[in-house]
Design a protein around this motif. Structure first.
Motif, short mmCIF file in Angstrom:
data_model
loop_
_atom_site.label_atom_id
_atom_site.label_comp_id
_atom_site.label_asym_id
_atom_site.label_seq_id
_atom_site.Cartn_x
_atom_site.Cartn_y
_atom_site.Cartn_z
N MET A 1 0.92 -1.74 0.25
CA MET A 1 0.27 0.21 0.22
C MET A 1 0.70 0.63 0.24
O MET A 1 1.29 1.56 0.78
CB MET A 1 -1.06 -0.06 1.62
N GLN A 2 0.84 2.14 -1.32
CA GLN A 2 1.42 3.16 -0.57
C GLN A 2 1.04 4.46 -0.46
O GLN A 2 -0.79 4.93 -0.57
CB GLN A 2 1.76 3.27 -2.29
N LEU A 3 1.92 5.01 0.66
CA LEU A 3 1.38 6.27 0.94
C LEU A 3 2.07 7.32 0.59
O LEU A 3 3.51 6.83 0.06
CB LEU A 3 1.64 6.17 2.62
N HIS A 4 1.62 8.56 1.30
CA HIS A 4 1.92 9.39 0.57
C HIS A 4 2.23 10.38 1.71
O HIS A 4 1.03 10.75 2.38
CB HIS A 4 1.79 10.63 -0.25
N THR A 5 3.41 11.95 2.13
CA THR A 5 3.53 12.77 3.29
C THR A 5 3.61 13.71 2.31
O THR A 5 4.62 14.14 1.08
CB THR A 5 4.64 12.25 4.14
N VAL A 6 3.12 15.19 3.29
CA VAL A 6 3.70 16.33 2.94
C VAL A 6 3.83 16.70 3.84
O VAL A 6 3.77 16.58 4.48
CB VAL A 6 2.46 17.11 1.77
N VAL A 7 5.17 17.70 4.09
CA VAL A 7 5.53 18.19 5.11
C VAL A 7 5.46 19.53 4.18
O VAL A 7 6.47 20.43 3.66
CB VAL A 7 7.17 17.64 5.14
N LEU A 8 4.92 20.42 5.83
CA LEU A 8 5.04 22.10 5.89
C LEU A 8 6.23 22.10 6.31
O LEU A 8 5.66 22.63 7.80
CB LEU A 8 3.71 22.89 5.69
N ASN A 9 7.52 22.77 5.90
CA ASN A 9 8.12 23.73 6.67
C ASN A 9 7.79 25.52 7.00
O ASN A 9 8.41 25.77 6.17
CB ASN A 9 9.65 23.27 5.93
N CYS A 10 7.43 25.41 7.81
CA CYS A 10 7.11 26.86 8.13
C CYS A 10 8.32 27.36 8.58
O CYS A 10 8.42 28.70 9.38
CB CYS A 10 5.73 26.92 9.37
N SER A 11 9.32 27.37 8.62
CA SER A 11 10.52 28.25 8.69
C SER A 11 10.33 28.93 9.04
O SER A 11 9.65 29.45 7.34
CB SER A 11 11.80 27.13 8.62
N LEU A 12 11.07 30.67 9.45
CA LEU A 12 10.39 32.15 8.41
C LEU A 12 12.27 32.35 7.33
O LEU A 12 12.28 33.01 6.47
CB LEU A 12 11.73 32.97 9.40
N LYS A 13 13.15 31.37 7.37
CA LYS A 13 14.20 30.42 6.80
C LYS A 13 13.78 30.04 5.05
O LYS A 13 13.14 29.23 4.99
CB LYS A 13 15.49 30.24 7.27
N LYS A 14 14.48 30.89 3.80
CA LYS A 14 13.77 29.65 2.31
C LYS A 14 14.70 28.94 2.05
O LYS A 14 15.70 28.54 3.25
CB LYS A 14 14.26 31.27 1.41
N SER A 15 15.30 28.50 0.99
CA SER A 15 15.97 26.82 1.29
C SER A 15 17.19 27.14 0.91
O SER A 15 17.64 26.51 0.83
CB SER A 15 15.28 26.63 -0.67
N ASP A 16 17.65 28.55 0.36
CA ASP A 16 19.09 29.25 0.90
C ASP A 16 19.55 28.95 1.92
O ASP A 16 20.64 28.91 1.87
CB ASP A 16 19.26 29.58 -0.61
N GLU A 17 19.35 28.80 3.14
CA GLU A 17 19.65 29.25 4.49
C GLU A 17 19.24 28.03 5.35
O GLU A 17 18.41 27.02 4.69
CB GLU A 17 18.57 30.23 4.69
N THR A 18 19.77 27.21 6.06
CA THR A 18 19.91 26.29 7.06
C THR A 18 18.66 26.68 7.62
O THR A 18 17.84 27.14 8.63
CB THR A 18 20.92 26.55 8.10
N SER A 19 17.84 25.62 7.82
CA SER A 19 17.06 25.43 8.67
C SER A 19 16.56 24.42 10.03
O SER A 19 17.29 22.65 9.38
CB SER A 19 15.36 24.93 8.13
N HIS A 20 16.55 24.55 11.14
CA HIS A 20 17.60 23.19 11.62
C HIS A 20 16.02 22.62 12.19
O HIS A 20 15.44 21.60 12.10
CB HIS A 20 17.75 24.35 13.35
#
Length: 206
Positions: A1-20
């Motif tokens: 059975m295939q499952l799919h996840t979506v993660v909403l990363n609500c960091s204030l930083k954009k993808s070019d910045e490190t997110s803890h």
């Protein structure tokens, strides 16, 4: 059975910045990968997301694209840093926009988020993780997501500019156990709901 996840990363930083926050999310994604669960990561700071309790604020609003990802997912994880003991402003914004589509229905006439499960990942260097988790998980439950047990994972470092999760948390047994429990319980409940969806009797939208 295939499952799919979506993660909403609500960091204030954009993808070019490190997110803890992303670093802790990644620990969960390793487990998903081991169990052949596919996933999409959406760094909300990269998008232009309009304000309003609606599914679409009009021209230039990137939320409809994100909403379609959520609608197609079995599992939703919201990741947020803590600021002043609260979830980030972007996390609050995401919940408002999720709520804006809560009047949509599935093919049975139930709320569109029925038969999806939700969890939360939190990082920071101050108190407030449980408060933020409570707020986010209640909001998801209120709009139709199923919340399995123990699906809040967090790393909170020392008060002030203490160590980040990436510096210290990878070796923290408590956090790692929470990650494992959250991820497995999300998968377990998502499988149950996929095989046995919530019956429509008594819960269709008026």
């Amino acid at each position: 059975m295939q499952l799919h996840t979506v993660v909403l990363n609500c960091s204030l930083k954009k993808s070019d910045e490190t997110s803890h926050t992303q670093a802790l999310i990644d620990e969960s994604l390793k487990i998903f990968k081991d169990h052949d669960v596919t996933y999409d990561i959406v760094r909300l700071a990269d998008y232009n997301i309009g304000y309003g309790i609606t599914d679409n604020t009009g021209e230039g609003d990137d939320w409809p694209e994100i909403y379609e990802k959520v609608k197609a997912a079995d599992i939703l994880i919201i990741g947020t840093p803590l600021w002043l003991g609260e979830k980030s402003s972007i996390a609050a914004h995401a919940i408002e926009r999720l709520y804006g589509a809560s009047n949509h229905t599935n093919e049975k006439g139930q709320a569109v988020y029925y038969n999806k499960v939700g969890g939360v990942v939190i990082t920071g260097n101050e108190d407030g993780a449980k408060n933020a988790a409570r707020s986010i998980l209640y909001a998801l439950s209120h709009i139709g997501f199923t919340i399995p047990p123990n699906v809040d994972t967090y790393w909170v470092g020392e008060a002030g500019p203490g160590p980040s999760y990436m510096e210290a948390g990878r070796d923290n047994d408590f956090t790692q156990n929470n990650v494992k429990t959250m991820t497995h319980n999300l998968m377990h409940m998502a499988r149950i709901l996929k095989e046995n969806p919530i019956p429509a009797e008594g819960n269709v939208m008026a």
